[in-house]
Scaffold this motif. Structure first.
Motif, PDB file in Angstrom:
ATOM      1  N   LEU A 126      14.285 -20.868   2.464  1.00 49.51           N
ATOM      2  CA  LEU A 126      13.336 -19.875   1.604  1.00 49.51           C
ATOM      3  C   LEU A 126      12.303 -20.731   0.777  1.00 49.51           C
ATOM      4  CD1 LEU A 126      16.011 -17.367   0.346  1.00 49.51           C
ATOM      5  CD2 LEU A 126      14.414 -17.263   2.282  1.00 49.51           C
ATOM      6  N   PRO A 127      11.174 -20.456   0.871  1.00 54.58           N
ATOM      7  CA  PRO A 127      10.052 -20.973  -0.153  1.00 54.58           C
ATOM      8  C   PRO A 127      10.455 -20.826  -1.696  1.00 54.58           C
ATOM      9  CG  PRO A 127       9.205 -19.230   0.752  1.00 54.58           C
ATOM     10  CD  PRO A 127      10.260 -19.071   1.548  1.00 54.58           C
ATOM     11  N   PRO A 128       9.850 -21.611  -2.429  1.00 51.77           N
ATOM     12  CA  PRO A 128      10.092 -21.631  -4.032  1.00 51.77           C
ATOM     13  C   PRO A 128       9.284 -20.485  -4.456  1.00 51.77           C
ATOM     14  CG  PRO A 128       8.654 -23.420  -3.444  1.00 51.77           C
ATOM     15  CD  PRO A 128       9.136 -22.963  -2.250  1.00 51.77           C
ATOM     16  N   GLN A 129       9.790 -20.043  -5.777  1.00 44.79           N
ATOM     17  CA  GLN A 129       8.973 -19.138  -6.517  1.00 44.79           C
ATOM     18  C   GLN A 129       7.525 -19.650  -6.765  1.00 44.79           C
ATOM     19  OE1 GLN A 129       9.698 -15.926  -6.722  1.00 44.79           O
ATOM     20  NE2 GLN A 129      11.812 -16.025  -6.280  1.00 44.79           N
ATOM     21  N   PRO A 130       6.602 -19.167  -7.158  1.00 43.39           N
ATOM     22  CA  PRO A 130       6.361 -17.616  -6.866  1.00 43.39           C
ATOM     23  C   PRO A 130       6.121 -17.121  -5.391  1.00 43.39           C
ATOM     24  CG  PRO A 130       4.367 -18.527  -7.549  1.00 43.39           C
ATOM     25  CD  PRO A 130       5.487 -19.565  -7.599  1.00 43.39           C
ATOM     26  N   PHE A 131       6.014 -18.265  -4.538  1.00 41.06           N
ATOM     27  CA  PHE A 131       5.638 -18.090  -3.134  1.00 41.06           C
ATOM     28  C   PHE A 131       6.598 -16.819  -2.692  1.00 41.06           C
ATOM     29  CE2 PHE A 131       3.997 -22.172  -4.082  1.00 41.06           C
ATOM     30  CZ  PHE A 131       2.819 -21.740  -4.119  1.00 41.06           C
ATOM     31  N   LEU A 132       7.856 -16.990  -2.849  1.00 41.04           N
ATOM     32  CA  LEU A 132       8.807 -16.146  -2.267  1.00 41.04           C
ATOM     33  C   LEU A 132       8.656 -14.518  -2.732  1.00 41.04           C
ATOM     34  CD1 LEU A 132      11.602 -15.739  -0.590  1.00 41.04           C
ATOM     35  CD2 LEU A 132      12.864 -16.186  -2.833  1.00 41.04           C
ATOM     36  N   ASN A 133       8.349 -14.444  -3.943  1.00 43.31           N
ATOM     37  CA  ASN A 133       8.071 -13.016  -4.275  1.00 43.31           C
ATOM     38  C   ASN A 133       6.907 -12.377  -3.763  1.00 43.31           C
ATOM     39  OD1 ASN A 133      10.473 -12.732  -5.651  1.00 43.31           O
ATOM     40  ND2 ASN A 133       9.765 -13.294  -7.598  1.00 43.31           N
ATOM     41  N   ILE A 134       5.808 -13.347  -3.872  1.00 43.86           N
ATOM     42  CA  ILE A 134       4.573 -13.007  -2.942  1.00 43.86           C
ATOM     43  C   ILE A 134       4.944 -12.500  -1.467  1.00 43.86           C
ATOM     44  CG2 ILE A 134       2.353 -13.611  -2.339  1.00 43.86           C
ATOM     45  CD1 ILE A 134       2.404 -15.409  -4.709  1.00 43.86           C
ATOM     46  N   GLY A 135       5.615 -13.203  -0.858  1.00 44.83           N
ATOM     47  CA  GLY A 135       5.877 -12.964   0.549  1.00 44.83           C
ATOM     48  C   GLY A 135       6.565 -11.666   0.678  1.00 44.83           C
ATOM     49  N   ILE A 136       7.524 -11.394  -0.029  1.00 45.66           N
ATOM     50  CA  ILE A 136       8.392 -10.395   0.137  1.00 45.66           C
ATOM     51  C   ILE A 136       7.726  -9.084  -0.435  1.00 45.66           C
ATOM     52  CG2 ILE A 136      10.382  -9.238  -1.201  1.00 45.66           C
ATOM     53  CD1 ILE A 136      11.732 -12.120  -1.499  1.00 45.66           C
ATOM     54  N   ARG A 137       6.978  -9.285  -1.277  1.00 52.26           N
ATOM     55  CA  ARG A 137       6.136  -8.033  -1.657  1.00 52.26           C
ATOM     56  C   ARG A 137       5.066  -7.474  -0.590  1.00 52.26           C
ATOM     57  NH1 ARG A 137       6.067  -9.706  -8.015  1.00 52.26           N
ATOM     58  NH2 ARG A 137       8.146  -8.699  -8.396  1.00 52.26           N
ATOM     59  N   THR A 138       4.548  -8.726  -0.273  1.00 54.20           N
ATOM     60  CA  THR A 138       3.576  -8.350   1.004  1.00 54.20           C
ATOM     61  C   THR A 138       4.365  -7.628   2.197  1.00 54.20           C
ATOM     62  OG1 THR A 138       2.325 -10.404   0.097  1.00 54.20           O
ATOM     63  CG2 THR A 138       1.820  -9.548   2.392  1.00 54.20           C
ATOM     64  N   ARG A 139       5.336  -8.330   2.321  1.00 54.25           N
ATOM     65  CA  ARG A 139       6.026  -7.849   3.725  1.00 54.25           C
ATOM     66  C   ARG A 139       6.551  -6.272   3.500  1.00 54.25           C
ATOM     67  NH1 ARG A 139       8.262  -9.743   8.644  1.00 54.25           N
ATOM     68  NH2 ARG A 139       8.950  -7.589   9.376  1.00 54.25           N
ATOM     69  N   LEU A 140       7.154  -6.153   2.412  1.00 59.76           N
ATOM     70  CA  LEU A 140       7.431  -4.680   1.910  1.00 59.76           C
ATOM     71  C   LEU A 140       6.167  -3.847   1.828  1.00 59.76           C
ATOM     72  CD1 LEU A 140      10.213  -5.113  -0.867  1.00 59.76           C
ATOM     73  CD2 LEU A 140      10.537  -4.594   1.427  1.00 59.76           C
ATOM     74  N   ALA A 141       5.082  -4.083   1.324  1.00 57.24           N
ATOM     75  CA  ALA A 141       3.947  -3.320   1.362  1.00 57.24           C
ATOM     76  C   ALA A 141       3.336  -2.950   3.011  1.00 57.24           C
ATOM     77  CB  ALA A 141       2.935  -4.016   0.741  1.00 57.24           C
ATOM     78  N   TYR A 142       3.565  -4.148   3.575  1.00 58.20           N
ATOM     79  CA  TYR A 142       3.174  -3.794   5.122  1.00 58.20           C
ATOM     80  C   TYR A 142       4.223  -2.898   5.798  1.00 58.20           C
ATOM     81  CZ  TYR A 142       2.976  -5.034  10.082  1.00 58.20           C
ATOM     82  OH  TYR A 142       2.649  -5.173  11.416  1.00 58.20           O
ATOM     83  N   GLU A 143       5.319  -2.923   5.499  1.00 64.45           N
ATOM     84  CA  GLU A 143       6.378  -2.033   6.208  1.00 64.45           C
ATOM     85  C   GLU A 143       6.457  -0.649   5.854  1.00 64.45           C
ATOM     86  OE1 GLU A 143       8.243  -2.955   8.880  1.00 64.45           O
ATOM     87  OE2 GLU A 143       7.858  -5.004   8.448  1.00 64.45           O
ATOM     88  N   ARG A 144       5.800  -0.512   4.405  1.00 66.53           N
ATOM     89  CA  ARG A 144       5.690   0.831   4.017  1.00 66.53           C
ATOM     90  C   ARG A 144       4.649   1.536   4.478  1.00 66.53           C
ATOM     91  NH1 ARG A 144       5.262  -0.992  -1.333  1.00 66.53           N
ATOM     92  NH2 ARG A 144       7.152  -1.746  -1.636  1.00 66.53           N
ATOM     93  N   PHE A 145       3.314   0.440   4.638  1.00 67.71           N
ATOM     94  CA  PHE A 145       2.221   0.985   5.481  1.00 67.71           C
ATOM     95  C   PHE A 145       2.622   1.399   6.760  1.00 67.71           C
ATOM     96  CE2 PHE A 145      -1.696  -0.013   7.995  1.00 67.71           C
ATOM     97  CZ  PHE A 145      -2.417   1.151   7.687  1.00 67.71           C
ATOM     98  N   ARG A 146       3.023   0.747   7.446  1.00 68.95           N
ATOM     99  CA  ARG A 146       3.546   0.935   8.862  1.00 68.95           C
ATOM    100  C   ARG A 146       4.395   2.437   9.104  1.00 68.95           C
ATOM    101  NH1 ARG A 146       6.857  -3.303  12.085  1.00 68.95           N
ATOM    102  NH2 ARG A 146       7.058  -1.707  13.302  1.00 68.95           N
ATOM    103  N   ALA A 147       5.345   2.557   8.034  1.00 74.67           N
ATOM    104  CA  ALA A 147       6.193   3.727   8.187  1.00 74.67           C
ATOM    105  C   ALA A 147       5.515   4.858   7.817  1.00 74.67           C
ATOM    106  CB  ALA A 147       7.299   3.499   7.076  1.00 74.67           C
ATOM    107  N   LYS A 148       4.420   4.917   7.290  1.00 71.77           N
ATOM    108  CA  LYS A 148       3.575   6.204   7.070  1.00 71.77           C
ATOM    109  C   LYS A 148       3.452   7.018   8.133  1.00 71.77           C
ATOM    110  CE  LYS A 148       1.329   4.857   2.866  1.00 71.77           C
ATOM    111  NZ  LYS A 148      -0.031   4.598   1.997  1.00 71.77           N
ATOM    112  N   SER A 149       3.201   6.417   9.354  1.00 69.96           N
ATOM    113  CA  SER A 149       2.862   7.176  10.600  1.00 69.96           C
ATOM    114  C   SER A 149       4.213   7.753  10.993  1.00 69.96           C
ATOM    115  CB  SER A 149       2.396   6.129  11.633  1.00 69.96           C
ATOM    116  OG  SER A 149       3.317   5.239  11.938  1.00 69.96           O
ATOM    117  N   GLU A 150       5.392   7.423  10.549  1.00 70.37           N
ATOM    118  CA  GLU A 150       6.517   8.047  10.974  1.00 70.37           C
ATOM    119  C   GLU A 150       6.942   9.380  10.201  1.00 70.37           C
ATOM    120  OE1 GLU A 150       9.756   5.178  10.519  1.00 70.37           O
ATOM    121  OE2 GLU A 150       8.512   3.761  11.727  1.00 70.37           O
ATOM    122  N   VAL A 151       6.165   9.676   9.126  1.00 70.58           N
ATOM    123  CA  VAL A 151       6.427  10.772   8.451  1.00 70.58           C
ATOM    124  C   VAL A 151       5.993  11.916   8.860  1.00 70.58           C
ATOM    125  CG1 VAL A 151       6.312  11.659   6.023  1.00 70.58           C
ATOM    126  CG2 VAL A 151       6.891   9.102   6.455  1.00 70.58           C
TER     127      VAL A 151
END
Length: 73
Positions: A48-73
């Protein structure tokens, strides 16, 4: 060397925790079982990358997944 750890997560239930605890005690006493061989052949955790890169990556991935999931609603 000679440090043993059994780690489980909530999705694995008490059965896996009990199995890992039993197997780690056998390994610590120098025994080897088929179950120990299976456990040790599993993939190891990835780097796992060190902070703050880990949190940036996690937040970016979660935002991307939320964006993708909008079409499922």
């Amino acid at each position: 060397q000679n440090i043993f750890v059994a780690g489980c997560y909530n999705g694995s239930c008490i059965g896996v925790g009990t199995l890992f605890g039993e197997q780690i005690s056998l390994k610590a006493s120098g025994e080897n079982t088929k179950e120990i061989e299976i456990i040790e052949s599993r993939n190891k955790p990835t780097w796992l990358p060190p902070q703050p890169f880990l949190n940036i990556g996690i937040r970016t991935r979660l935002a991307y997944e939320r964006f993708r999931a909008k079409s499922e609603v």
